[in-house]
Motif scaffolding. Structure first.
Motif, PDB file in Angstrom:
ATOM      1  N   THR A 198      -6.020  -0.505   0.339  1.00  0.00           N
ATOM      2  CA  THR A 198      -5.090  -1.551   0.771  1.00  0.00           C
ATOM      3  C   THR A 198      -4.967  -2.680  -0.252  1.00  0.00           C
ATOM      4  OG1 THR A 198      -6.894  -2.631   1.963  1.00  0.00           O
ATOM      5  CG2 THR A 198      -5.497  -1.126   3.230  1.00  0.00           C
ATOM      6  N   VAL A 242      -0.172  -8.693  -1.867  1.00  0.00           N
ATOM      7  CA  VAL A 242       1.119  -9.202  -1.399  1.00  0.00           C
ATOM      8  C   VAL A 242       0.923 -10.233  -0.289  1.00  0.00           C
ATOM      9  CG1 VAL A 242       3.233  -8.540  -0.157  1.00  0.00           C
ATOM     10  CG2 VAL A 242       2.438  -7.169  -2.081  1.00  0.00           C
ATOM     11  N   ALA A 243      -0.056  -9.986   0.577  1.00  0.00           N
ATOM     12  CA  ALA A 243      -0.319 -10.894   1.698  1.00  0.00           C
ATOM     13  C   ALA A 243      -1.140 -12.116   1.274  1.00  0.00           C
ATOM     14  CB  ALA A 243      -1.047 -10.145   2.813  1.00  0.00           C
ATOM     15  N   LEU A 260      -4.285 -12.093   0.305  1.00  0.00           N
ATOM     16  CA  LEU A 260      -5.668 -11.954   0.752  1.00  0.00           C
ATOM     17  C   LEU A 260      -6.576 -11.605  -0.423  1.00  0.00           C
ATOM     18  CD1 LEU A 260      -5.000  -9.869   3.980  1.00  0.00           C
ATOM     19  CD2 LEU A 260      -5.650 -12.275   3.875  1.00  0.00           C
ATOM     20  N   GLU A 269      -1.331  -4.163  -0.622  1.00  0.00           N
ATOM     21  CA  GLU A 269      -0.912  -4.896   0.570  1.00  0.00           C
ATOM     22  C   GLU A 269      -1.659  -6.226   0.691  1.00  0.00           C
ATOM     23  OE1 GLU A 269      -1.809  -1.718   0.494  1.00  0.00           O
ATOM     24  OE2 GLU A 269      -0.205  -0.536   1.402  1.00  0.00           O
ATOM     25  N   ARG A 270      -2.949  -6.211   0.369  1.00  0.00           N
ATOM     26  CA  ARG A 270      -3.754  -7.438   0.438  1.00  0.00           C
ATOM     27  C   ARG A 270      -3.259  -8.458  -0.588  1.00  0.00           C
ATOM     28  NH1 ARG A 270      -8.165  -7.133   3.594  1.00  0.00           N
ATOM     29  NH2 ARG A 270      -9.233  -8.828   2.531  1.00  0.00           N
TER      30      ARG A 270
END
Length: 169
Positions: free
Chosen positions: A127, A133-134, A136, A130-131
């Motif tokens: 991930t 982009v978010a 995180l 995705e992390r």
């Protein structure tokens, strides 16, 4: 006493069965399964089609029963509308054990492992994009698993590492 199980990840596209240890916790914490699933994708990023099965470890570890389990899987797949997949449709592999063996060989079969439980051998969910982009941070969990857990000499390396780092009396 509960019966110990092993899980089998069947990939219909690669035609493989991969072994992995059982998981009791929340599915989001099943990093080993996530790691294996992320290895099964097409060049365009689309995921392969697969199934997850659970079988008693005591049976899977016996060659005769293992062969029978694979025959039963093939029989059931053939009954389910396929034209028959043949006896060698699935090749079984213990991916994490195979990867750990290759790692151990790269380290010249030593007990003095410089990668012991390092970031390089941490098995994490796929991930990272995705992390990022978010916004995180990189994934970390107190339940992290490492390739080292599957090393053929893990206990000896663990002891050697402890002996080196333990406070001396």
């Amino acid at each position: 006493m509960t019966e110990e199980n092993i899980r089998l990840l069947m990939c219909h596209n690669c035609r493989t069965i991969e072994e992995l240890p059982d998981h009791d916790g929340h599915p989001r914490e099943d990093h080993l399964l996530d790691n294996l699933v992320n290895r099964h994708e097409f060049p365009d990023g689309a995921k392969h089609r697969g199934q997850l099965l659970k079988v008693p470890k005591a049976y899977w570890e016996k060659a005769h029963y293992k062969d029978e389990i694979i025959k039963k899987i093939n029989h059931n797949l053939a009954k389910g509308g396929s034209d028959g997949l043949g006896g060698d449709f699935y090749n079984t592999k213990a991916t994490f054990q195979d990867d750990a063996m290759a790692c151990w060989k790269r380290h010249n079969r030593s007990l003095d492992c410089s990668d012991w439980k390092s970031d390089k051998v941490r098995l994490t969910p796929g991930t990272a994009k995705e992390r990022k982009v978010a916004g995180l941070p990189k994934y970390r969990s107190p339940k992290d698993r490492y390739l080292c857990d599957f090393c053929p000499v893990a206990n000896a390396v663990r002891k050697a590492h402890f002996d080196k780092t333990a406070p001396k009396d």
